[in-house]
Scaffold this motif. Structure first.
Motif, PDB file in Angstrom:
ATOM      1  N   MET A 196       0.830  -1.192   0.000  1.00 53.53           N
ATOM      2  CA  MET A 196       0.000   0.000   0.000  1.00 53.53           C
ATOM      3  C   MET A 196       0.868   1.247   0.000  1.00 53.53           C
ATOM      4  SD  MET A 196      -3.440  -0.373   1.882  1.00 53.53           S
ATOM      5  CE  MET A 196      -4.265  -1.904   2.125  1.00 53.53           C
ATOM      6  N   LEU A 197       0.286   2.340  -0.492  1.00 51.10           N
ATOM      7  CA  LEU A 197       1.052   3.568  -0.655  1.00 51.10           C
ATOM      8  C   LEU A 197       0.715   4.632   0.373  1.00 51.10           C
ATOM      9  CD1 LEU A 197       0.698   3.800  -4.519  1.00 51.10           C
ATOM     10  CD2 LEU A 197       2.693   3.046  -3.253  1.00 51.10           C
ATOM     11  N   GLU A 198       0.014   4.270   1.467  1.00 47.68           N
ATOM     12  CA  GLU A 198      -0.436   5.277   2.409  1.00 47.68           C
ATOM     13  C   GLU A 198       0.706   6.162   2.897  1.00 47.68           C
ATOM     14  OE1 GLU A 198      -3.718   2.156   3.276  1.00 47.68           O
ATOM     15  OE2 GLU A 198      -1.766   2.075   4.163  1.00 47.68           O
ATOM     16  N   GLY A 199       1.881   5.583   3.094  1.00 49.76           N
ATOM     17  CA  GLY A 199       3.011   6.354   3.579  1.00 49.76           C
ATOM     18  C   GLY A 199       3.494   7.401   2.606  1.00 49.76           C
ATOM     19  N   LYS A 200       3.150   7.254   1.328  1.00 45.36           N
ATOM     20  CA  LYS A 200       3.585   8.200   0.311  1.00 45.36           C
ATOM     21  C   LYS A 200       2.556   9.282   0.044  1.00 45.36           C
ATOM     22  CE  LYS A 200       6.587   4.873  -1.897  1.00 45.36           C
ATOM     23  NZ  LYS A 200       6.930   4.133  -3.093  1.00 45.36           N
ATOM     24  N   GLY A 201       1.376   9.164   0.641  1.00 44.48           N
ATOM     25  CA  GLY A 201       0.353  10.185   0.488  1.00 44.48           C
ATOM     26  C   GLY A 201       0.674  11.378   1.364  1.00 44.48           C
ATOM     27  N   VAL A 202       0.321  12.568   0.881  1.00 45.15           N
ATOM     28  CA  VAL A 202       0.541  13.786   1.648  1.00 45.15           C
ATOM     29  C   VAL A 202      -0.795  14.492   1.805  1.00 45.15           C
ATOM     30  CG1 VAL A 202       1.711  16.014   1.709  1.00 45.15           C
ATOM     31  CG2 VAL A 202       2.881  14.019   0.752  1.00 45.15           C
ATOM     32  N   VAL A 203      -1.263  14.593   3.039  1.00 44.37           N
ATOM     33  CA  VAL A 203      -2.518  15.286   3.314  1.00 44.37           C
ATOM     34  C   VAL A 203      -2.252  16.785   3.285  1.00 44.37           C
ATOM     35  CG1 VAL A 203      -4.355  15.669   4.995  1.00 44.37           C
ATOM     36  CG2 VAL A 203      -3.416  13.368   4.683  1.00 44.37           C
ATOM     37  N   GLU A 204      -2.985  17.496   2.418  1.00 44.91           N
ATOM     38  CA  GLU A 204      -2.846  18.952   2.309  1.00 44.91           C
ATOM     39  C   GLU A 204      -3.780  19.655   3.300  1.00 44.91           C
ATOM     40  OE1 GLU A 204      -0.756  20.322  -0.018  1.00 44.91           O
ATOM     41  OE2 GLU A 204      -0.258  18.438  -1.012  1.00 44.91           O
ATOM     42  N   GLU A 205      -5.018  19.130   3.398  1.00 39.89           N
ATOM     43  CA  GLU A 205      -6.026  19.731   4.271  1.00 39.89           C
ATOM     44  C   GLU A 205      -7.080  18.681   4.585  1.00 39.89           C
ATOM     45  OE1 GLU A 205      -7.144  22.715   6.559  1.00 39.89           O
ATOM     46  OE2 GLU A 205      -5.641  23.142   5.042  1.00 39.89           O
ATOM     47  N   THR A 206      -7.588  18.665   5.808  1.00 37.98           N
ATOM     48  CA  THR A 206      -8.633  17.701   6.169  1.00 37.98           C
ATOM     49  C   THR A 206      -9.330  18.113   7.445  1.00 37.98           C
ATOM     50  OG1 THR A 206      -9.102  15.345   6.476  1.00 37.98           O
ATOM     51  CG2 THR A 206      -7.120  16.191   7.537  1.00 37.98           C
ATOM     52  N   ASP A 207     -10.548  17.627   7.600  1.00 40.03           N
ATOM     53  CA  ASP A 207     -11.226  17.680   8.898  1.00 40.03           C
ATOM     54  C   ASP A 207     -11.798  16.301   9.232  1.00 40.03           C
ATOM     55  OD1 ASP A 207     -13.548  17.474   7.388  1.00 40.03           O
ATOM     56  OD2 ASP A 207     -14.454  19.316   8.138  1.00 40.03           O
ATOM     57  N   MET A 208     -11.352  15.281   8.498  1.00 36.40           N
ATOM     58  CA  MET A 208     -11.786  13.897   8.712  1.00 36.40           C
ATOM     59  C   MET A 208     -11.093  13.288   9.921  1.00 36.40           C
ATOM     60  SD  MET A 208     -11.619  11.714   5.204  1.00 36.40           S
ATOM     61  CE  MET A 208     -12.871  11.894   3.961  1.00 36.40           C
ATOM     62  N   PRO A 209     -11.762  12.353  10.587  1.00 37.15           N
ATOM     63  CA  PRO A 209     -11.069  11.572  11.614  1.00 37.15           C
ATOM     64  C   PRO A 209      -9.918  10.775  10.979  1.00 37.15           C
ATOM     65  CG  PRO A 209     -13.455  11.203  11.695  1.00 37.15           C
ATOM     66  CD  PRO A 209     -13.174  11.991  10.454  1.00 37.15           C
TER      67      PRO A 209
ATOM     68  N   GLY B 200     -16.415  17.198   9.165  1.00 36.64           N
ATOM     69  CA  GLY B 200     -15.769  15.932   9.494  1.00 36.64           C
ATOM     70  C   GLY B 200     -15.671  14.964   8.334  1.00 36.64           C
ATOM     71  N   THR B 201     -15.927  15.441   7.104  1.00 33.15           N
ATOM     72  CA  THR B 201     -15.953  14.532   5.953  1.00 33.15           C
ATOM     73  C   THR B 201     -15.095  15.006   4.785  1.00 33.15           C
ATOM     74  OG1 THR B 201     -17.865  15.597   4.896  1.00 33.15           O
ATOM     75  CG2 THR B 201     -18.323  13.857   6.523  1.00 33.15           C
ATOM     76  N   PHE B 202     -14.158  15.883   5.010  1.00 33.32           N
ATOM     77  CA  PHE B 202     -13.379  16.480   3.918  1.00 33.32           C
ATOM     78  C   PHE B 202     -11.907  16.084   4.012  1.00 33.32           C
ATOM     79  CE2 PHE B 202     -10.437  20.120   3.426  1.00 33.32           C
ATOM     80  CZ  PHE B 202     -10.390  20.180   2.049  1.00 33.32           C
ATOM     81  N   ILE B 203     -11.343  15.717   2.867  1.00 38.01           N
ATOM     82  CA  ILE B 203      -9.891  15.501   2.789  1.00 38.01           C
ATOM     83  C   ILE B 203      -9.398  15.894   1.397  1.00 38.01           C
ATOM     84  CG2 ILE B 203     -10.083  13.077   2.094  1.00 38.01           C
ATOM     85  CD1 ILE B 203      -7.490  12.583   3.806  1.00 38.01           C
ATOM     86  N   TYR B 204      -8.243  16.530   1.373  1.00 35.51           N
ATOM     87  CA  TYR B 204      -7.558  16.880   0.130  1.00 35.51           C
ATOM     88  C   TYR B 204      -6.122  16.395   0.295  1.00 35.51           C
ATOM     89  CZ  TYR B 204      -5.486  19.719  -3.592  1.00 35.51           C
ATOM     90  OH  TYR B 204      -4.801  20.139  -4.707  1.00 35.51           O
TER      91      TYR B 204
END
Length: 93
Positions: free
Chosen positions: A1-14, A73-77
């Motif tokens: 999986m590539l989760e470690g390579k993802g970069v969260v720019e903005e979020t309000d998700m759990p 609580g449902t947004f991620i970029y």
């Protein structure tokens, strides 16, 4: 999986939902060509609708703009590989 390579720019998700979002994105990238943004977005939307209820929206691409209202609580970029991912649940009318 590539989760470690993802970069969260903005979020309000759990956090758990953020990890799931990146996991779905990674799965979609395994299934579809990176140029097939519509199919990638459709896959992610379908998974979120199935697991978190309806009204989810997903935008995938390398260059886009967006203005939207969402349920708190449902947004991620985030970015993963060469693409940007915007996932949110549409606000109730």
């Amino acid at each position: 999986m590539l989760e470690g390579k993802g970069v969260v720019e903005e979020t309000d998700m759990p956090l758990k939902m953020q990890i799931q979002a990146m996991s779905y994105a990674s799965q979609a990238l395994d299934l579809y060509d990176v140029c097939d943004c519509r199919s990638i977005a459709g896959y992610i939307k379908k998974e979120f609708d199935k697991n978190y209820g309806s009204r989810w929206q997903c935008v995938v691409g390398s260059n886009f703009g967006c203005f939207f209202s969402h349920t708190p609580g449902t947004f991620i970029y985030f970015s993963l590989e060469t693409l940007k991912f915007l996932i949110y649940k549409g606000a109730s009318s």
